[in-house]
Design a protein around this motif. Structure first.
Motif, mmCIF file in Angstrom:
data_model
loop_
_atom_site.group_PDB
_atom_site.id
_atom_site.type_symbol
_atom_site.label_atom_id
_atom_site.label_comp_id
_atom_site.label_asym_id
_atom_site.label_seq_id
_atom_site.Cartn_x
_atom_site.Cartn_y
_atom_site.Cartn_z
ATOM 1 N N PRO A 58 1.943 -6.358 -4.518
ATOM 2 C CA PRO A 58 1.011 -7.347 -5.081
ATOM 3 C C PRO A 58 1.401 -8.797 -4.823
ATOM 4 C CG PRO A 58 1.321 -5.563 -6.639
ATOM 5 C CD PRO A 58 2.304 -5.322 -5.525
ATOM 6 N N SER A 94 -3.292 7.019 -5.171
ATOM 7 C CA SER A 94 -3.866 6.980 -6.519
ATOM 8 C C SER A 94 -4.627 5.668 -6.685
ATOM 9 C CB SER A 94 -2.762 7.055 -7.557
ATOM 10 O OG SER A 94 -3.227 6.618 -8.827
ATOM 11 N N PRO A 95 -5.738 5.674 -7.428
ATOM 12 C CA PRO A 95 -6.435 4.412 -7.693
ATOM 13 C C PRO A 95 -5.542 3.365 -8.349
ATOM 14 C CG PRO A 95 -7.793 6.256 -8.351
ATOM 15 C CD PRO A 95 -6.442 6.821 -8.016
ATOM 16 N N ALA A 96 -4.528 3.819 -9.097
ATOM 17 C CA ALA A 96 -3.649 2.900 -9.826
ATOM 18 C C ALA A 96 -2.471 2.407 -8.998
ATOM 19 C CB ALA A 96 -3.136 3.573 -11.087
ATOM 20 N N ALA A 97 -2.379 2.822 -7.740
ATOM 21 C CA ALA A 97 -1.253 2.394 -6.905
ATOM 22 C C ALA A 97 -1.284 0.874 -6.745
ATOM 23 C CB ALA A 97 -1.332 3.063 -5.542
ATOM 24 N N PRO A 98 -0.191 0.168 -7.064
ATOM 25 C CA PRO A 98 -0.193 -1.288 -6.949
ATOM 26 C C PRO A 98 -0.201 -1.737 -5.492
ATOM 27 C CG PRO A 98 1.993 -0.502 -7.541
ATOM 28 C CD PRO A 98 1.084 0.701 -7.581
ATOM 29 N N CYS A 99 -0.912 -2.819 -5.206
ATOM 30 C CA CYS A 99 -0.966 -3.365 -3.856
ATOM 31 C C CYS A 99 -1.494 -4.791 -3.929
ATOM 32 C CB CYS A 99 -1.850 -2.513 -2.947
ATOM 33 S SG CYS A 99 -3.594 -2.488 -3.415
ATOM 34 N N THR A 101 -4.120 -7.726 -3.449
ATOM 35 C CA THR A 101 -5.570 -7.941 -3.357
ATOM 36 C C THR A 101 -5.825 -9.445 -3.399
ATOM 37 O OG1 THR A 101 -6.209 -8.081 -5.703
ATOM 38 C CG2 THR A 101 -5.871 -5.866 -4.791
ATOM 39 N N PRO A 108 -7.706 -5.669 -11.330
ATOM 40 C CA PRO A 108 -6.297 -5.280 -11.201
ATOM 41 C C PRO A 108 -5.870 -5.205 -9.737
ATOM 42 C CG PRO A 108 -7.461 -3.843 -12.732
ATOM 43 C CD PRO A 108 -8.502 -4.669 -12.058
ATOM 44 N N THR A 110 -4.644 -3.181 -7.603
ATOM 45 C CA THR A 110 -4.399 -1.769 -7.331
ATOM 46 C C THR A 110 -5.274 -1.301 -6.175
ATOM 47 O OG1 THR A 110 -6.123 -1.005 -8.858
ATOM 48 C CG2 THR A 110 -3.909 -1.338 -9.777
ATOM 49 N N ALA A 111 -4.986 -0.096 -5.708
ATOM 50 C CA ALA A 111 -5.734 0.467 -4.587
ATOM 51 C C ALA A 111 -7.217 0.622 -4.914
ATOM 52 C CB ALA A 111 -5.136 1.815 -4.197
#
Length: 249
Positions: A58, A94-99, A101, A108, A110-111
């Protein structure tokens, strides 16, 4: 994120099908100055950029958007490779995987952000491609009211209201809207602007696919009211004023 990956795959497949050799030099009305090959270079570059972002922390940076091959004939295959890599990445996370943006506080980091963004990015440019071929007499014109599923289109309208417009304001690309415009479809209701406004100055009702084209500047308020696809309640002048800014990039 199987459903999101499926949406991107479906829309990318339809855009890929529009990249016919005889149409690559066709101009794209929705993207002034671009040919169909340019549109595919842009979308393919965005797919690769989003793929890089999914693998970036992130607080990192995914770098710039790849420019694509200079030879138009090489663009369709290059586009297909990038789309496939993005779909595979989305399906594996996972939709919640941090990345990383670009949404700052609007969503958020996240992915799930990229799954949503690339589904709408690809769908909109698929519309652009199909409309360009239709304008050139190479294909039937897509229907503005049904070109995208209601639920997906309603989420696209919500993304503009909740993510894209706030980002445009934050970056100084457009002033904060002087009021609020409600956008209502069978699949949902979104509010453009309206910080502190007691109620919307106007409301547009109709199919979410048509509302999505309107907020992305692919159609006009006058055109949608004239065809009857959208119905207006409240001030027409206020609605036109609220739609006149740079709501999206």
């Amino acid at each position: 994120m199987a459903r999101a990956a499926d949406l991107v795959e479906r829309e990318a497949g339809r855009l890929a099908a529009a990249l016919r050799p005889e149409g690559l030099a066709v101009v794209v009305p929705g993207c002034p100055g671009w040919t169909l090959a340019d549109l595919a270079r842009h979308t393919g570059g965005v797919h690769r950029w989003a793929r890089a972002a999914l693998g970036t922390a992130p607080d990192g940076s995914p770098g710039g958007e790849p420019s694509g091959p200079p030879d138009d004939d090489a663009v369709p295959a290059w586009f297909a490779v990038g789309a496939g890599e993005l779909v595979a990445a989305l399906a594996s996370l996972s939709p919640a995987a941090p990345c990383w943006t670009f949404a700052a506080a609007e969503a958020p980091a996240t992915a799930a952000f990229w799954a949503r963004r690339q589904a709408h990015e690809t769908a909109l440019h698929r519309w652009d491609a199909e409309s360009a071929l239709a304008a050139a007499g190479l294909a039937a014109a897509p229907d503005p009211a049904t070109w995208l599923g209601e639920d997906v289109a309603a989420d696209g309208v919500a993304e503009v209201a909740d993510v894209m417009l706030p980002r445009q304001v934050r970056l100084g690309r457009t002033p904060a809207l002087p009021g609020a415009l409600a956008l209502e479809s069978p699949s949902g209701r979104s509010l453009l602007g309206g910080a502190g406004a007691p109620q919307p100055a106007a409301e547009l009702r109709g199919p979410a696919p048509a509302l999505l084209l309107l907020v992305w500047g692919r159609t006009t308020l006058d055109a949608e009211l004239a065809t009857g696809r959208l119905a207006l309640a409240g001030s027409r002048d206020a609605a036109a004023r609220l739609l006149s800014g740079a709501l999206t990039p």
